[in-house]
Design a protein around this motif. Sequence first.
Motif, PDB file in Angstrom:
ATOM      1  N   ALA A 153       0.832  -1.207   0.000  1.00  9.96           N
ATOM      2  CA  ALA A 153       0.000   0.000   0.000  1.00  9.96           C
ATOM      3  C   ALA A 153       0.865   1.255   0.000  1.00  9.96           C
ATOM      4  N   ARG A 154       1.898   1.260   0.819  1.00 10.28           N
ATOM      5  CA  ARG A 154       2.804   2.417   0.874  1.00 10.28           C
ATOM      6  C   ARG A 154       3.475   2.655  -0.465  1.00 10.28           C
ATOM      7  N   ASP A 155       4.002   1.580  -1.077  1.00 12.49           N
ATOM      8  CA  ASP A 155       4.783   1.763  -2.300  1.00 12.49           C
ATOM      9  C   ASP A 155       3.903   2.062  -3.504  1.00 12.49           C
ATOM     10  N   ALA A 156       2.669   1.561  -3.518  1.00 12.82           N
ATOM     11  CA  ALA A 156       1.754   1.941  -4.591  1.00 12.82           C
ATOM     12  C   ALA A 156       1.483   3.439  -4.543  1.00 12.82           C
ATOM     13  N   GLU A 157       1.274   3.970  -3.354  1.00 11.10           N
ATOM     14  CA  GLU A 157       1.046   5.410  -3.222  1.00 11.10           C
ATOM     15  C   GLU A 157       2.307   6.197  -3.571  1.00 11.10           C
ATOM     16  N   PHE A 158       3.465   5.644  -3.243  1.00  8.99           N
ATOM     17  CA  PHE A 158       4.728   6.305  -3.594  1.00  8.99           C
ATOM     18  C   PHE A 158       4.841   6.464  -5.109  1.00  8.99           C
ATOM     19  N   ASP A 166      -2.879   6.405 -11.251  1.00 10.71           N
ATOM     20  CA  ASP A 166      -4.009   6.031 -10.413  1.00 10.71           C
ATOM     21  C   ASP A 166      -3.739   4.624  -9.893  1.00 10.71           C
ATOM     22  N   VAL A 167      -4.234   4.322  -8.689  1.00  8.60           N
ATOM     23  CA  VAL A 167      -4.058   3.000  -8.094  1.00  8.60           C
ATOM     24  C   VAL A 167      -5.404   2.276  -8.103  1.00  8.60           C
ATOM     25  N   LYS A 168      -5.446   1.134  -8.783  1.00 10.91           N
ATOM     26  CA  LYS A 168      -6.655   0.319  -8.862  1.00 10.91           C
ATOM     27  C   LYS A 168      -6.444  -0.946  -8.033  1.00 10.91           C
ATOM     28  N   THR A 169      -7.425  -1.283  -7.210  1.00  4.87           N
ATOM     29  CA  THR A 169      -7.342  -2.476  -6.362  1.00  4.87           C
ATOM     30  C   THR A 169      -8.085  -3.628  -7.015  1.00  4.87           C
ATOM     31  N   MET A 170      -7.377  -4.771  -7.158  1.00  2.00           N
ATOM     32  CA  MET A 170      -7.975  -5.972  -7.719  1.00  2.00           C
ATOM     33  C   MET A 170      -7.935  -7.068  -6.651  1.00  2.00           C
ATOM     34  N   PRO A 171      -9.084  -7.451  -6.085  1.00  2.00           N
ATOM     35  CA  PRO A 171      -9.103  -8.529  -5.089  1.00  2.00           C
ATOM     36  C   PRO A 171      -8.676  -9.857  -5.719  1.00  2.00           C
ATOM     37  N   THR A 172      -7.866 -10.619  -5.012  1.00  2.00           N
ATOM     38  CA  THR A 172      -7.444 -11.948  -5.452  1.00  2.00           C
ATOM     39  C   THR A 172      -7.532 -12.895  -4.259  1.00  2.00           C
ATOM     40  N   PRO A 173      -7.476 -14.221  -4.507  1.00  2.00           N
ATOM     41  CA  PRO A 173      -7.501 -15.175  -3.387  1.00  2.00           C
ATOM     42  C   PRO A 173      -6.348 -14.979  -2.409  1.00  2.00           C
ATOM     43  N   ASP A 174      -5.248 -14.355  -2.873  1.00  2.00           N
ATOM     44  CA  ASP A 174      -4.076 -14.149  -2.019  1.00  2.00           C
ATOM     45  C   ASP A 174      -4.026 -12.746  -1.428  1.00  2.00           C
ATOM     46  N   GLY A 175      -5.098 -11.975  -1.591  1.00  2.00           N
ATOM     47  CA  GLY A 175      -5.108 -10.604  -1.087  1.00  2.00           C
ATOM     48  C   GLY A 175      -5.223  -9.604  -2.223  1.00  2.00           C
ATOM     49  N   ASP A 176      -5.271  -8.333  -1.869  1.00  2.00           N
ATOM     50  CA  ASP A 176      -5.434  -7.289  -2.871  1.00  2.00           C
ATOM     51  C   ASP A 176      -4.184  -7.148  -3.739  1.00  2.00           C
ATOM     52  N   LEU A 178      -2.546  -4.503  -6.439  1.00  2.00           N
ATOM     53  CA  LEU A 178      -2.642  -3.089  -6.767  1.00  2.00           C
ATOM     54  C   LEU A 178      -2.058  -2.844  -8.151  1.00  2.00           C
ATOM     55  N   VAL A 179      -2.804  -2.150  -8.977  1.00  2.00           N
ATOM     56  CA  VAL A 179      -2.396  -1.872 -10.351  1.00  2.00           C
ATOM     57  C   VAL A 179      -2.172  -0.377 -10.509  1.00  2.00           C
ATOM     58  N   LEU A 180      -1.020  -0.013 -11.089  1.00  2.00           N
ATOM     59  CA  LEU A 180      -0.685   1.380 -11.371  1.00  2.00           C
ATOM     60  C   LEU A 180      -1.102   1.679 -12.806  1.00  2.00           C
ATOM     61  N   GLU A 181      -2.004   2.635 -12.989  1.00  2.00           N
ATOM     62  CA  GLU A 181      -2.505   2.922 -14.325  1.00  2.00           C
ATOM     63  C   GLU A 181      -2.710   4.429 -14.501  1.00  2.00           C
ATOM     64  N   ARG A 182      -2.836   4.831 -15.734  1.00  2.00           N
ATOM     65  CA  ARG A 182      -3.174   6.218 -16.051  1.00  2.00           C
ATOM     66  C   ARG A 182      -3.882   6.240 -17.398  1.00  2.00           C
ATOM     67  N   GLY A 183      -4.959   6.972 -17.472  1.00  2.00           N
ATOM     68  CA  GLY A 183      -5.695   7.064 -18.728  1.00  2.00           C
ATOM     69  C   GLY A 183      -6.255   5.736 -19.191  1.00  2.00           C
ATOM     70  N   LEU A 185      -4.795   2.890 -19.055  1.00  2.00           N
ATOM     71  CA  LEU A 185      -3.721   1.970 -19.444  1.00  2.00           C
ATOM     72  C   LEU A 185      -2.990   1.477 -18.200  1.00  2.00           C
ATOM     73  N   MET A 186      -2.836   0.163 -18.079  1.00  2.00           N
ATOM     74  CA  MET A 186      -2.145  -0.421 -16.936  1.00  2.00           C
ATOM     75  C   MET A 186      -0.632  -0.411 -17.190  1.00  2.00           C
ATOM     76  N   HIS A 187       0.120   0.091 -16.224  1.00  2.00           N
ATOM     77  CA  HIS A 187       1.573   0.204 -16.380  1.00  2.00           C
ATOM     78  C   HIS A 187       2.349  -0.834 -15.580  1.00  2.00           C
ATOM     79  N   ALA A 188       1.887  -1.190 -14.382  1.00  2.00           N
ATOM     80  CA  ALA A 188       2.615  -2.153 -13.542  1.00  2.00           C
ATOM     81  C   ALA A 188       1.724  -2.547 -12.377  1.00  2.00           C
ATOM     82  N   GLY A 189       2.148  -3.593 -11.671  1.00  2.00           N
ATOM     83  CA  GLY A 189       1.439  -4.042 -10.479  1.00  2.00           C
ATOM     84  C   GLY A 189       2.289  -3.891  -9.234  1.00  2.00           C
ATOM     85  N   VAL A 190       1.644  -3.906  -8.090  1.00  2.00           N
ATOM     86  CA  VAL A 190       2.330  -3.897  -6.794  1.00  2.00           C
ATOM     87  C   VAL A 190       1.688  -4.978  -5.939  1.00  2.00           C
ATOM     88  N   MET A 191       2.524  -5.843  -5.396  1.00  2.00           N
ATOM     89  CA  MET A 191       2.036  -6.989  -4.621  1.00  2.00           C
ATOM     90  C   MET A 191       2.836  -7.101  -3.332  1.00  2.00           C
TER      91      MET A 191
END
Length: 260
Positions: A153-158, A166-176, A178-183, A185-191
């Motif tokens: 959570a900290r590093d996604a906001e960083f 923008d930070v998008k949350t995608m629930p998964t069986p292993d926890g949330d 986090l996807v970093l996107e803009r416009g 378009l998805m650029h990267a994930g944070v887990m």
Amino acid sequence: MSHSDDHGRIIHHDLKTTDVGRSIAFFEALLGWKAVEVTPGGPESTHFQMRVGDRIACALMGLDADLGVPSHFVPYIACDDVDAVCARFASAGGEVRIGPMDLGEHGRWAVCSDLGEGLVSLWKGTDPPAPRDETAMPFGLFCWDELLSTDAARDAEFYAGVFDYDVKTMPTPDGDYLVLERGGLMHAGVMQKPAEAPGPSTWLSYARVEDVDAMTEKARSLSAQVWVDPRDIPNIGRFAVMADPTGALFALFREASTAS
């Protein structure tokens, strides 16, 4: 703040390896990469392009084993202004490790670390990056990157603050996830990095392959250490995580529509 479409997009990867010959042999055998020497030199200065056909999978160069740093991949993030992004890294609590500096006539470059010490390169080329793929990435090339973070959570906001994602949350069986996107378009994930996994945050790059299970077994036969056996991500695809014989962490991936 207004940005170009490429700002914040991961466009390239470096592999820094403690054993150039062993890494080249492994990835040529596993992913079909072909090593092309670009800049000759000593064990830590020779630079190779690892190619799939006419595409560059990554750049590969030596890393002094005496430094105690394991082999690792480093993603390159495209920037409209490298100096401005370096300033944002520093003001948000990250660190500028190298640069910013000009690399001949090719572009401007820097290496920065985030709050969890995850390393990224920043790049503004004199030529624009290759267009974003509109179809599936060819097999053997990296198709996704995520930060395995000591505090997701900290590093996604960083990163959102540094690159205006923008930070998008995608629930998964292993926890949330986090996807970093803009416009849109998805650029990267944070887990969140597993608590039992030692060390700082690290970026994990996913290579697209035809058959994750078969390629994982092939990687084992080539002396890779498999950290996560092949498993499905519901409605997304199938993946596995491993380290090459020199310790460089990476993942294999096949999308769900044709996942093996």
